[in-house]
Design a protein around this motif. Structure first.
Motif, PDB file in Angstrom:
ATOM      1  N   ILE A 185       0.862  -1.194   0.000  1.00 61.15           N
ATOM      2  CA  ILE A 185       0.000   0.000   0.000  1.00 61.15           C
ATOM      3  C   ILE A 185       0.898   1.244   0.000  1.00 61.15           C
ATOM      4  O   ILE A 185       1.610   1.489   0.963  1.00 61.15           O
ATOM      5  CB  ILE A 185      -0.911   0.005   1.255  1.00 61.15           C
ATOM      6  CG1 ILE A 185      -1.740  -1.284   1.325  1.00 61.15           C
ATOM      7  CG2 ILE A 185      -1.811   1.248   1.265  1.00 61.15           C
ATOM      8  CD1 ILE A 185      -2.286  -1.592   2.713  1.00 61.15           C
ATOM      9  N   LYS A 186       0.877   1.991  -1.107  1.00 53.60           N
ATOM     10  CA  LYS A 186       1.735   3.183  -1.184  1.00 53.60           C
ATOM     11  C   LYS A 186       0.949   4.439  -0.819  1.00 53.60           C
ATOM     12  O   LYS A 186       1.494   5.366  -0.235  1.00 53.60           O
ATOM     13  CB  LYS A 186       2.316   3.335  -2.600  1.00 53.60           C
ATOM     14  CG  LYS A 186       3.316   2.244  -2.969  1.00 53.60           C
ATOM     15  CD  LYS A 186       4.745   2.646  -2.575  1.00 53.60           C
ATOM     16  CE  LYS A 186       5.763   1.547  -2.830  1.00 53.60           C
ATOM     17  NZ  LYS A 186       5.516   0.266  -2.137  1.00 53.60           N
ATOM     18  N   THR A 187      -0.322   4.452  -1.211  1.00 56.71           N
ATOM     19  CA  THR A 187      -1.165   5.596  -0.882  1.00 56.71           C
ATOM     20  C   THR A 187      -2.532   5.076  -0.446  1.00 56.71           C
ATOM     21  O   THR A 187      -2.827   3.881  -0.599  1.00 56.71           O
ATOM     22  CB  THR A 187      -1.380   6.572  -2.068  1.00 56.71           C
ATOM     23  OG1 THR A 187      -2.492   6.109  -2.840  1.00 56.71           O
ATOM     24  CG2 THR A 187      -0.166   6.692  -2.956  1.00 56.71           C
ATOM     25  N   ILE A 188      -3.354   5.982   0.009  1.00 57.63           N
ATOM     26  CA  ILE A 188      -4.692   5.618   0.490  1.00 57.63           C
ATOM     27  C   ILE A 188      -5.502   4.885  -0.595  1.00 57.63           C
ATOM     28  O   ILE A 188      -6.314   4.017  -0.288  1.00 57.63           O
ATOM     29  CB  ILE A 188      -5.428   6.886   1.006  1.00 57.63           C
ATOM     30  CG1 ILE A 188      -6.791   6.525   1.572  1.00 57.63           C
ATOM     31  CG2 ILE A 188      -5.510   7.982  -0.023  1.00 57.63           C
ATOM     32  CD1 ILE A 188      -7.501   7.652   2.282  1.00 57.63           C
ATOM     33  N   ARG A 189      -5.254   5.206  -1.858  1.00 63.37           N
ATOM     34  CA  ARG A 189      -6.006   4.562  -2.942  1.00 63.37           C
ATOM     35  C   ARG A 189      -5.763   3.055  -3.023  1.00 63.37           C
ATOM     36  O   ARG A 189      -6.553   2.319  -3.607  1.00 63.37           O
ATOM     37  CB  ARG A 189      -5.628   5.187  -4.300  1.00 63.37           C
ATOM     38  CG  ARG A 189      -6.169   6.570  -4.448  1.00 63.37           C
ATOM     39  CD  ARG A 189      -5.629   7.250  -5.706  1.00 63.37           C
ATOM     40  NE  ARG A 189      -5.832   8.680  -5.595  1.00 63.37           N
ATOM     41  CZ  ARG A 189      -6.963   9.292  -5.888  1.00 63.37           C
ATOM     42  NH1 ARG A 189      -7.989   8.626  -6.343  1.00 63.37           N
ATOM     43  NH2 ARG A 189      -7.073  10.598  -5.724  1.00 63.37           N
ATOM     44  N   ASP A 190      -4.634   2.602  -2.488  1.00 64.94           N
ATOM     45  CA  ASP A 190      -4.310   1.163  -2.552  1.00 64.94           C
ATOM     46  C   ASP A 190      -4.981   0.357  -1.439  1.00 64.94           C
ATOM     47  O   ASP A 190      -4.692  -0.834  -1.278  1.00 64.94           O
ATOM     48  CB  ASP A 190      -2.783   0.963  -2.458  1.00 64.94           C
ATOM     49  CG  ASP A 190      -2.040   1.715  -3.547  1.00 64.94           C
ATOM     50  OD1 ASP A 190      -2.569   1.809  -4.669  1.00 64.94           O
ATOM     51  OD2 ASP A 190      -0.932   2.218  -3.269  1.00 64.94           O
ATOM     52  N   LEU A 191      -5.858   0.976  -0.661  1.00 65.61           N
ATOM     53  CA  LEU A 191      -6.462   0.249   0.471  1.00 65.61           C
ATOM     54  C   LEU A 191      -7.569  -0.723   0.050  1.00 65.61           C
ATOM     55  O   LEU A 191      -7.985  -1.564   0.852  1.00 65.61           O
ATOM     56  CB  LEU A 191      -7.028   1.234   1.507  1.00 65.61           C
ATOM     57  CG  LEU A 191      -5.988   1.978   2.350  1.00 65.61           C
ATOM     58  CD1 LEU A 191      -6.670   2.959   3.295  1.00 65.61           C
ATOM     59  CD2 LEU A 191      -5.116   1.013   3.166  1.00 65.61           C
ATOM     60  N   LYS A 192      -8.051  -0.617  -1.180  1.00 61.00           N
ATOM     61  CA  LYS A 192      -9.148  -1.490  -1.632  1.00 61.00           C
ATOM     62  C   LYS A 192      -8.843  -2.958  -1.345  1.00 61.00           C
ATOM     63  O   LYS A 192      -7.721  -3.407  -1.558  1.00 61.00           O
ATOM     64  CB  LYS A 192      -9.383  -1.298  -3.138  1.00 61.00           C
ATOM     65  CG  LYS A 192     -10.318  -0.146  -3.412  1.00 61.00           C
ATOM     66  CD  LYS A 192     -10.859  -0.156  -4.821  1.00 61.00           C
ATOM     67  CE  LYS A 192     -11.798   1.029  -4.987  1.00 61.00           C
ATOM     68  NZ  LYS A 192     -12.076   1.342  -6.360  1.00 61.00           N
ATOM     69  N   VAL A 193      -9.856  -3.656  -0.864  1.00 63.51           N
ATOM     70  CA  VAL A 193      -9.839  -5.079  -0.459  1.00 63.51           C
ATOM     71  C   VAL A 193      -8.872  -5.419   0.691  1.00 63.51           C
ATOM     72  O   VAL A 193      -8.709  -6.579   1.034  1.00 63.51           O
ATOM     73  CB  VAL A 193      -9.628  -6.080  -1.640  1.00 63.51           C
ATOM     74  CG1 VAL A 193     -10.605  -5.843  -2.756  1.00 63.51           C
ATOM     75  CG2 VAL A 193      -8.187  -6.079  -2.164  1.00 63.51           C
ATOM     76  N   LYS A 194      -8.273  -4.422   1.279  1.00 66.81           N
ATOM     77  CA  LYS A 194      -7.360  -4.681   2.411  1.00 66.81           C
ATOM     78  C   LYS A 194      -8.125  -4.672   3.735  1.00 66.81           C
ATOM     79  O   LYS A 194      -9.214  -4.119   3.834  1.00 66.81           O
ATOM     80  CB  LYS A 194      -6.258  -3.625   2.461  1.00 66.81           C
ATOM     81  CG  LYS A 194      -5.446  -3.507   1.189  1.00 66.81           C
ATOM     82  CD  LYS A 194      -4.558  -4.703   0.969  1.00 66.81           C
ATOM     83  CE  LYS A 194      -3.698  -4.492  -0.270  1.00 66.81           C
ATOM     84  NZ  LYS A 194      -3.021  -5.699  -0.683  1.00 66.81           N
ATOM     85  N   ARG A 195      -7.476  -5.254   4.755  1.00 65.98           N
ATOM     86  CA  ARG A 195      -8.053  -5.250   6.115  1.00 65.98           C
ATOM     87  C   ARG A 195      -7.553  -3.975   6.816  1.00 65.98           C
ATOM     88  O   ARG A 195      -6.365  -3.842   7.092  1.00 65.98           O
ATOM     89  CB  ARG A 195      -7.570  -6.480   6.900  1.00 65.98           C
ATOM     90  CG  ARG A 195      -7.963  -7.814   6.262  1.00 65.98           C
ATOM     91  CD  ARG A 195      -7.147  -8.960   6.839  1.00 65.98           C
ATOM     92  NE  ARG A 195      -5.723  -8.770   6.589  1.00 65.98           N
ATOM     93  CZ  ARG A 195      -4.756  -9.514   7.126  1.00 65.98           C
ATOM     94  NH1 ARG A 195      -5.048 -10.494   7.962  1.00 65.98           N
ATOM     95  NH2 ARG A 195      -3.491  -9.283   6.842  1.00 65.98           N
ATOM     96  N   VAL A 196      -8.491  -3.077   7.071  1.00 66.43           N
ATOM     97  CA  VAL A 196      -8.114  -1.742   7.540  1.00 66.43           C
ATOM     98  C   VAL A 196      -8.863  -1.382   8.824  1.00 66.43           C
ATOM     99  O   VAL A 196     -10.095  -1.447   8.853  1.00 66.43           O
ATOM    100  CB  VAL A 196      -8.461  -0.673   6.465  1.00 66.43           C
ATOM    101  CG1 VAL A 196      -7.956   0.708   6.897  1.00 66.43           C
ATOM    102  CG2 VAL A 196      -7.895  -1.057   5.102  1.00 66.43           C
ATOM    103  N   ASN A 197      -8.135  -0.986   9.853  1.00 64.68           N
ATOM    104  CA  ASN A 197      -8.811  -0.506  11.057  1.00 64.68           C
ATOM    105  C   ASN A 197      -9.132   0.975  10.905  1.00 64.68           C
ATOM    106  O   ASN A 197      -8.231   1.799  10.787  1.00 64.68           O
ATOM    107  CB  ASN A 197      -7.953  -0.718  12.304  1.00 64.68           C
ATOM    108  CG  ASN A 197      -8.727  -0.295  13.550  1.00 64.68           C
ATOM    109  OD1 ASN A 197      -9.929  -0.532  13.641  1.00 64.68           O
ATOM    110  ND2 ASN A 197      -8.057   0.345  14.486  1.00 64.68           N
ATOM    111  N   ILE A 198     -10.440   1.288  10.927  1.00 64.57           N
ATOM    112  CA  ILE A 198     -10.839   2.698  10.811  1.00 64.57           C
ATOM    113  C   ILE A 198     -11.083   3.311  12.193  1.00 64.57           C
ATOM    114  O   ILE A 198     -11.273   4.516  12.314  1.00 64.57           O
ATOM    115  CB  ILE A 198     -12.082   2.881   9.902  1.00 64.57           C
ATOM    116  CG1 ILE A 198     -13.292   2.107  10.443  1.00 64.57           C
ATOM    117  CG2 ILE A 198     -11.754   2.467   8.471  1.00 64.57           C
ATOM    118  CD1 ILE A 198     -14.593   2.460   9.730  1.00 64.57           C
ATOM    119  N   GLY A 199     -11.090   2.463  13.229  1.00 57.21           N
ATOM    120  CA  GLY A 199     -11.212   3.004  14.591  1.00 57.21           C
ATOM    121  C   GLY A 199     -12.530   2.656  15.263  1.00 57.21           C
ATOM    122  O   GLY A 199     -13.540   2.417  14.599  1.00 57.21           O
ATOM    123  N   ASN A 200     -12.492   2.617  16.586  1.00 59.90           N
ATOM    124  CA  ASN A 200     -13.687   2.310  17.389  1.00 59.90           C
ATOM    125  C   ASN A 200     -14.685   3.459  17.280  1.00 59.90           C
ATOM    126  O   ASN A 200     -14.290   4.614  17.049  1.00 59.90           O
ATOM    127  CB  ASN A 200     -13.297   2.062  18.854  1.00 59.90           C
ATOM    128  CG  ASN A 200     -12.545   3.231  19.449  1.00 59.90           C
ATOM    129  OD1 ASN A 200     -11.473   3.585  18.980  1.00 59.90           O
ATOM    130  ND2 ASN A 200     -13.103   3.858  20.461  1.00 59.90           N
TER     131      ASN A 200
END
Ligand code: GLU
Length: 322
Positions: free
Chosen positions: A132-147
């Protein structure tokens, strides 16, 4: 009779405002912060330290509580569960205007600002092996957006939306606390996490020092966001603060400010004492955390959208800041 009415007043305040009293006469006030590896927790500790030094003069004993973050803190202040809380400037704006988490409840008209503190950057930490180089590469990744009680959750959703990523469909979104995110990323249970935090922070130091290498990714291409929301500004994270990170360039992103908030129901004397001790001793306060290094008295009156509490205002007028 007078004694009885003073005792009853203190008891009343203790019940409705989360300010308790001891036999020695100290009034206890709680400052809500965030996870212990963030910057809010040591910030609350620094504020408490300044005011507790003068316990004999003010009779105030401030204590710090680790919490789920800005949204939790605002709601706890409004409910009378905590006297003070550290809150992102964007969340202060939303609560005052009945937006985001406060859409159904409406404007939180009793919310009051005391002063603002350090800048916070929306920080995207990613595992180097996830590519993941930039935010655009987050697709289909496991991402914590926060509680849900955190400040960063809405910042993450806003940033993802601005680059055309639907957090409910295009990523595997996790809703865990920031204090657990570094460990989960190191254990390969997530690929990235968002954290809106001052720098340097314990959590980002922890994750950049682990065996799994990490990149603090740029959040670029979000100009539409900066135009749409008045509380977001462009900022960058100096990479020298995290020598363990894989990237060697400063990180481009956007940010907000940490602010100290309270309720209009908290007595002026208490808010005045806290404001005075931090401002009169700002040089000492600045040494208590590296994220405070750029603080000036003038800058600590900006990034505010709730009305200033009259106790804070009294001090600012006295010293000519207002
Ligand atoms: N900005 C985060 C929040 O509002 C907390 C950051 C910190 O604890 O330093 O939830």
């Amino acid at each position: 009779m007078k004694k009885l009415s003073v005792a009853l007043t203190i008891l009343f305040l203790a019940v409705i405002l989360d300010i308790g009293s001891t036999q020695a006469g100290s009034i206890f006030v709680t400052i809500g912060t965030g996870g212990i590896t963030g910057v809010y927790y040591p910030t609350g500790g620094a504020i408490a330290k300044m005011v507790n030094k003068k316990n004999k003069e003010y009779g105030i004993r401030a204590t710090v509580e680790s919490t789920g973050g800005s949204v939790f803190n605002i709601n706890a202040i409004m409910a009378g569960d905590m006297a003070f809380g550290i809150v992102q400037s964007d969340r202060q704006f939303q609560a005052m205007n009945g937006m985001a988490e406060w859409k159904a409840k409406g404007p939180q008209t009793e919310l009051r600002a005391v002063f603002s503190i350090h800048p916070e950057a929306v920080t995207l930490v990613t595992a180097s092996d996830a590519g993941i180089k930039t935010i655009r590469d987050l697709k289909v990744k496991r991402v914590n957006i926060g509680n849900p009680g955190s400040g960063q959750r809405q910042n993450a959703i806003d940033a993802l939306t601005a680059v055309g990523i639907d957090y409910e469909k295009d990523i595997i979104a996790e809703s865990i606390k920031a204090s657990e995110a570094a460990g989960l990323l190191q254990d390969n249970r997530i690929d990235a996490f968002f954290y809106t935090v001052g720098h340097p922070s314990g959590s980002i130091k922890e994750v950049t020092s682990g065996a799994r290498k990490v990149v603090i990714a740029d959040i670029a291409g979000v100009d539409s966001l900066l135009e749409k929301y008045p509380y977001y500004t462009k900022t960058s994270i100096p990479i020298k603060l995290y020598p363990g990170a894989d990237n060697k360039q400063d990180v481009i992103t956007f940010g907000v400010k940490a602010t100290l908030c309270t309720s209009s129901r908290i007595p002026d004397d208490i808010v005045y004492a806290i404001t005075k001790e931090v401002f009169d001793n700002l040089e000492e306060f600045r040494t208590l955390h590296p994220a405070f290094s750029t603080l000036t008295k003038g800058s600590m009156l900006t990034g505010i959208s709730a009305p200033f509490h009259p106790g804070a205002m009294k001090y600012f007028k006295e010293v000519g800041l207002k």
